[in-house]
Design a protein around this motif. Structure first.
Motif, PDB file in Angstrom:
ATOM      1  N   VAL A   1       0.876  -1.163   0.000  1.00  8.43           N
ATOM      2  CA  VAL A   1       0.000   0.000   0.000  1.00  8.43           C
ATOM      3  C   VAL A   1       0.914   1.215   0.000  1.00  8.43           C
ATOM      4  O   VAL A   1       1.732   1.373   0.917  1.00  8.43           O
ATOM      5  CB  VAL A   1      -0.920   0.045   1.237  1.00  8.43           C
ATOM      6  N   ASP A   2       0.758   2.057  -1.020  1.00 11.48           N
ATOM      7  CA  ASP A   2       1.691   3.172  -1.217  1.00 11.48           C
ATOM      8  C   ASP A   2       3.106   2.603  -1.234  1.00 11.48           C
ATOM      9  O   ASP A   2       3.427   1.802  -2.083  1.00 11.48           O
ATOM     10  CB  ASP A   2       1.512   4.255  -0.160  1.00 11.48           C
ATOM     11  N   ARG A   3       3.919   2.975  -0.269  1.00 12.98           N
ATOM     12  CA  ARG A   3       5.281   2.425  -0.195  1.00 12.98           C
ATOM     13  C   ARG A   3       5.446   1.464   0.979  1.00 12.98           C
ATOM     14  O   ARG A   3       6.568   1.083   1.309  1.00 12.98           O
ATOM     15  CB  ARG A   3       6.292   3.560  -0.070  1.00 12.98           C
ATOM     16  N   ASN A   4       4.350   1.102   1.612  1.00 12.70           N
ATOM     17  CA  ASN A   4       4.403   0.195   2.753  1.00 12.70           C
ATOM     18  C   ASN A   4       4.308  -1.253   2.270  1.00 12.70           C
ATOM     19  O   ASN A   4       3.263  -1.710   1.833  1.00 12.70           O
ATOM     20  CB  ASN A   4       3.258   0.489   3.730  1.00 12.70           C
ATOM     21  N   TYR A   5       5.431  -1.951   2.378  1.00  8.97           N
ATOM     22  CA  TYR A   5       5.567  -3.343   1.948  1.00  8.97           C
ATOM     23  C   TYR A   5       5.583  -4.195   3.205  1.00  8.97           C
ATOM     24  O   TYR A   5       6.395  -3.964   4.104  1.00  8.97           O
ATOM     25  CB  TYR A   5       6.875  -3.471   1.164  1.00  8.97           C
ATOM     26  N   SER A   6       4.675  -5.174   3.302  1.00  7.52           N
ATOM     27  CA  SER A   6       4.605  -6.033   4.489  1.00  7.52           C
ATOM     28  C   SER A   6       4.449  -7.484   4.075  1.00  7.52           C
ATOM     29  O   SER A   6       3.581  -7.815   3.261  1.00  7.52           O
ATOM     30  CB  SER A   6       3.411  -5.651   5.366  1.00  7.52           C
ATOM     31  N   LYS A   7       5.266  -8.329   4.665  1.00  7.34           N
ATOM     32  CA  LYS A   7       5.105  -9.768   4.463  1.00  7.34           C
ATOM     33  C   LYS A   7       3.949 -10.250   5.332  1.00  7.34           C
ATOM     34  O   LYS A   7       3.672  -9.673   6.387  1.00  7.34           O
ATOM     35  CB  LYS A   7       6.382 -10.508   4.856  1.00  7.34           C
ATOM     36  N   PHE A   8       3.268 -11.307   4.867  1.00 13.07           N
ATOM     37  CA  PHE A   8       2.181 -11.875   5.660  1.00 13.07           C
ATOM     38  C   PHE A   8       2.177 -13.389   5.544  1.00 13.07           C
ATOM     39  O   PHE A   8       2.736 -13.967   4.625  1.00 13.07           O
ATOM     40  CB  PHE A   8       0.819 -11.304   5.239  1.00 13.07           C
ATOM     41  N   GLU A   9       1.499 -14.007   6.508  1.00 11.92           N
ATOM     42  CA  GLU A   9       1.221 -15.437   6.512  1.00 11.92           C
ATOM     43  C   GLU A   9      -0.219 -15.604   6.951  1.00 11.92           C
ATOM     44  O   GLU A   9      -0.750 -14.760   7.673  1.00 11.92           O
ATOM     45  CB  GLU A   9       2.131 -16.188   7.485  1.00 11.92           C
ATOM     46  N   GLY A  10      -0.833 -16.696   6.538  1.00  7.64           N
ATOM     47  CA  GLY A  10      -2.195 -16.915   6.978  1.00  7.64           C
ATOM     48  C   GLY A  10      -2.809 -18.154   6.380  1.00  7.64           C
ATOM     49  O   GLY A  10      -2.109 -19.047   5.902  1.00  7.64           O
TER      50      GLY A  10
END
Length: 156
Positions: free
Chosen positions: A69-78
Motif C-alpha cells: 500500500v503506497d510504499r508500505n511493503y509487508s510480508k504476511f502469513e495466513g
C-alpha cells in the motif's frame, strides 16, 4: 466373497477421499491481486508466493506473501478456508474465509480477514479451467486496533 471384498475396497476409497488440491489457484499465476483499501480507495496489492494444502484438513490452505500500500511493503502469513462449494454444469463457485497476519514491523501493519469467492468455468472437453475469478472482501485492522479499513482484492 469377491462382492464383500469389492464393497470394503469401495468404502475404504470413499472414507479416504479428499477435496482436489487447488493450492496453485491461490498463487494467481504469479500475478498480484489488485484492489483497494479504505474509504479513499487507496490502491492495495497482494501477492501470494506460497500456497500449501493442509494435510489434516483438505479444506484449508496455508499461504504466505506480501501486501503493498503506497510504499508500505509487508510480508504476511495466513490461511484460506473453504466453507462451501457449488458445482454447476459449467460454472462452479467456491466460498470461504481468509485470515492473514502481516509481520508486526511498523505502525501500518495488521491483519486481513474476510470472505472470498472463487468462480471458475470447467471445460468438460479439455477437462481444464476455462476462466476464473477470485475476489477477497474483508477488513484490514491495525495491530493496536485503532484503525480498521475495508478491503477488496481481485485477481488480474
Amino acid at each position: 466373497m469377491k462382492k464383500i471384498l469389492f464393497l470394503f475396497l469401495m468404502l475404504g476409497n470413499l472414507a479416504f477421499s479428499q477435496m482436489p488440491n487447488i493450492e496453485n489457484v491461490w498463487l494467481n499465476n504469479s500475478k498480484p491481486y489488485a484492489g483497494t483499501i479504505g474509504n479513499n480507495k487507496t490502491e492495495l496489492k497482494m501477492k501470494i508466493n506460497i500456497s500449501e494444502q493442509d494435510k489434516k484438513n483438505d479444506q484449508q490452505y496455508f499461504v504466505a506473501g506480501y501486501t503493498l500500500v503506497d510504499r508500505n511493503y509487508s510480508k504476511f502469513e495466513g490461511k484460506i478456508m473453504i466453507t462451501k462449494y457449488k458445482n454447476g454444469t459449467k460454472r462452479n463457485v467456491v466460498f470461504g474465509e481468509y485470515d492473514f497476519a502481516e509481520e508486526p514491523n511498523g505502525k501500518h501493519t495488521g491483519t486481513l480477514k474476510g470472505k472470498f469467492i472463487y468462480t471458475f468455468n470447467w471445460d468438460r472437453k479439455t477437462e481444464k479451467i476455462d476462466s476464473q475469478f477470485i475476489e477477497f472482501i474483508g477488513d484490514w485492522t491495525s495491530y493496536d486496533g485503532k484503525l480498521t479499513y475495508r478491503t477488496n482484492l481481485k485477481n488480474e
